[in-house]
Design an enzyme around this catalytic site. Structure first.
Site, PDB file in Angstrom:
ATOM      1  N   ASP A  78       0.828  -1.204   0.000  1.00  0.00           N
ATOM      2  CA  ASP A  78       0.000   0.000   0.000  1.00  0.00           C
ATOM      3  C   ASP A  78       0.862   1.253   0.000  1.00  0.00           C
ATOM      4  O   ASP A  78       2.063   1.193   0.246  1.00  0.00           O
ATOM      5  CB  ASP A  78      -0.950   0.007   1.218  1.00  0.00           C
ATOM      6  CG  ASP A  78      -0.270  -0.453   2.506  1.00  0.00           C
ATOM      7  OD1 ASP A  78       0.973  -0.393   2.584  1.00  0.00           O
ATOM      8  OD2 ASP A  78      -0.970  -0.854   3.440  1.00  0.00           O
ATOM      9  N   ASN A  92      -7.202  -3.088  14.553  1.00  0.00           N
ATOM     10  CA  ASN A  92      -8.585  -3.478  14.230  1.00  0.00           C
ATOM     11  C   ASN A  92      -8.607  -4.639  13.236  1.00  0.00           C
ATOM     12  O   ASN A  92      -9.597  -4.847  12.545  1.00  0.00           O
ATOM     13  CB  ASN A  92      -9.353  -2.272  13.676  1.00  0.00           C
ATOM     14  CG  ASN A  92      -8.740  -1.725  12.392  1.00  0.00           C
ATOM     15  OD1 ASN A  92      -7.745  -2.262  11.894  1.00  0.00           O
ATOM     16  ND2 ASN A  92      -9.314  -0.670  11.845  1.00  0.00           N
ATOM     17  N   HIS A  99      -6.934  -4.943  10.464  1.00  0.00           N
ATOM     18  CA  HIS A  99      -6.778  -4.656   9.042  1.00  0.00           C
ATOM     19  C   HIS A  99      -5.478  -5.271   8.527  1.00  0.00           C
ATOM     20  O   HIS A  99      -4.525  -5.464   9.288  1.00  0.00           O
ATOM     21  CB  HIS A  99      -6.868  -3.152   8.742  1.00  0.00           C
ATOM     22  CG  HIS A  99      -5.704  -2.304   9.148  1.00  0.00           C
ATOM     23  ND1 HIS A  99      -5.792  -1.335  10.122  1.00  0.00           N
ATOM     24  CD2 HIS A  99      -4.425  -2.241   8.693  1.00  0.00           C
ATOM     25  CE1 HIS A  99      -4.626  -0.720  10.239  1.00  0.00           C
ATOM     26  NE2 HIS A  99      -3.778  -1.260   9.392  1.00  0.00           N
ATOM     27  N   GLU A 125      -9.555  -2.023   5.667  1.00  0.00           N
ATOM     28  CA  GLU A 125     -10.193  -1.772   6.951  1.00  0.00           C
ATOM     29  C   GLU A 125     -11.430  -2.659   7.114  1.00  0.00           C
ATOM     30  O   GLU A 125     -11.958  -3.176   6.123  1.00  0.00           O
ATOM     31  CB  GLU A 125     -10.621  -0.295   7.015  1.00  0.00           C
ATOM     32  CG  GLU A 125      -9.471   0.703   6.853  1.00  0.00           C
ATOM     33  CD  GLU A 125      -8.658   0.891   8.139  1.00  0.00           C
ATOM     34  OE1 GLU A 125      -8.654  -0.001   9.001  1.00  0.00           O
ATOM     35  OE2 GLU A 125      -8.033   1.962   8.271  1.00  0.00           O
TER      36      GLU A 125
HETATM   37  C1  GLP Z   1      -0.328   0.101   8.580  1.00  0.00           C
HETATM   38  C2  GLP Z   1       0.058  -0.682   7.332  1.00  0.00           C
HETATM   39  C3  GLP Z   1      -0.140  -2.166   7.531  1.00  0.00           C
HETATM   40  C4  GLP Z   1       0.502  -2.585   8.846  1.00  0.00           C
HETATM   41  C5  GLP Z   1      -0.153  -1.885   9.992  1.00  0.00           C
HETATM   42  C6  GLP Z   1       0.400  -2.283  11.356  1.00  0.00           C
HETATM   43  O1  GLP Z   1      -1.679   0.347   8.648  1.00  0.00           O
HETATM   44  N1  GLP Z   1      -0.654  -0.266   6.178  1.00  0.00           N
HETATM   45  O2  GLP Z   1       0.391  -2.875   6.434  1.00  0.00           O
HETATM   46  O3  GLP Z   1       0.377  -3.981   8.996  1.00  0.00           O
HETATM   47  O4  GLP Z   1       0.054  -0.488   9.812  1.00  0.00           O
HETATM   48  O5  GLP Z   1       1.558  -1.561  11.610  1.00  0.00           O
HETATM   49  P1  GLP Z   1       2.572  -1.842  12.785  1.00  0.00           P
HETATM   50  O6  GLP Z   1       3.419  -2.988  12.330  1.00  0.00           O
HETATM   51  O7  GLP Z   1       3.355  -0.570  12.895  1.00  0.00           O
HETATM   52  O8  GLP Z   1       1.788  -2.148  14.006  1.00  0.00           O
END
Ligand code: GLP
Length: 243
Positions: free
Chosen positions: A70, A139, A141, A146
């Site tokens: 993304d 959440n 995702h 989402e």
């Molecule tokens: C963002 C990214 C996800 C990632 C998530 C969790 O939303 N788009 O791909 O998995 O954050 O991030 P973290 O690893 O910092 O908890």
């Protein structure tokens, strides 16, 4: 019934070592592997472990292709907080991957539908993702998919939820946290031949429980992974605490 392979470790370093070993095994068995990569805090130590393997001449990325999950919309590609910058600073600048082999959605494309179609077609053209690295949001995702009423298919432009904005805005000290992103869809992600999901900390415990023990539902996007035949989930004790 397909079962998700769950491994629980004492430390973040052990999780990273395991993930990096799995990625290295994939690249050694197929030097022109296509990797799906994630941003966020969760994979950082894994990327560090891969850099170390490269420095020790144990691993080369010269024929590897990557697709990131993304990218934010409406911030310059080279912004300090773009995922393009994150991946270069965290991994690509330190290994022998070719710049032409790293791929991101263009979050500034005028025609986002065309950009998403281009991205998905390129993944297919390269033979699909061999190994996908995933984190998980609080959440549940995955990428920027989402909680929703239906599972998404291909890449698309998504509006970030308040929960995601809250979790990610700490990184945006100098610019405004974007509200939109281009993301691979859930169906895209599940086309990967194998998937590794990394999660650490108690903030992720509920999402992990719902993903693994709950029903498969788009209100828990990561629950779709229950239907994939090759998923490994690497957790610390805190993230695994509700299992
Ligand atoms: C963002 C990214 C996800 C990632 C998530 C969790 O939303 N788009 O791909 O998995 O954050 O991030 P973290 O690893 O910092 O908890």
């Amino acid at each position: 019934m397909i079962t998700i392979n769950i491994k629980v470790f004492d430390t973040k370093e052990q999780i990273a070592k395991e993930a990096a070993q799995m990625i290295a095994t994939q690249i050694k068995s197929k030097p022109d592997s296509v990797l799906g990569l994630a941003t966020g805090a969760s994979p950082i130590l894994t990327y560090e472990a891969l850099i170390e393997m490269y420095k020790q001449n144990e691993l080369s990325f010269k024929d590897v292709t990557t697709f990131n999950l993304d990218e934010y919309c409406n911030i310059p590609k080279n912004d300090k907080n773009s995922y393009y910058t994150f991946m270069h600073e965290t991994l690509f600048n330190h290994i022998d991957i070719k710049e032409e082999n790293v791929n991101f959605h263009d979050g500034n494309a005028a025609d986002t539908e065309a950009e998403c179609a281009r991205y998905d077609a390129l993944v297919e053209e390269k033979g699909g993702v061999d190994l996908q690295i995933l984190g998980i949001g609080n959440n549940a995702h995955i990428a920027f998919n989402e909680p929703s009423d239906e599972f998404s298919k291909g890449s698309y432009k998504t509006k970030l939820t308040d929960s995601t904005i809250e979790a990610n805005k700490i990184y945006f000290t100098e610019s405004e946290m974007p509200q939109y992103a281009l993301t691979m869809g859930v169906e895209n992600i599940c086309k990967a031949k194998s998937i590794i999901l990394l999660a650490m900390g108690e903030k992720k415990a509920k999402a992990i429980k719902n993903m693994i023990k709950g029903e498969i539902t788009p209100s828990v996007p990561a629950s779709i992974l229950q239907s994939h035949s090759d998923v490994t989930v690497l957790l610390d004790k805190e993230a695994a605490s509700l299992l």
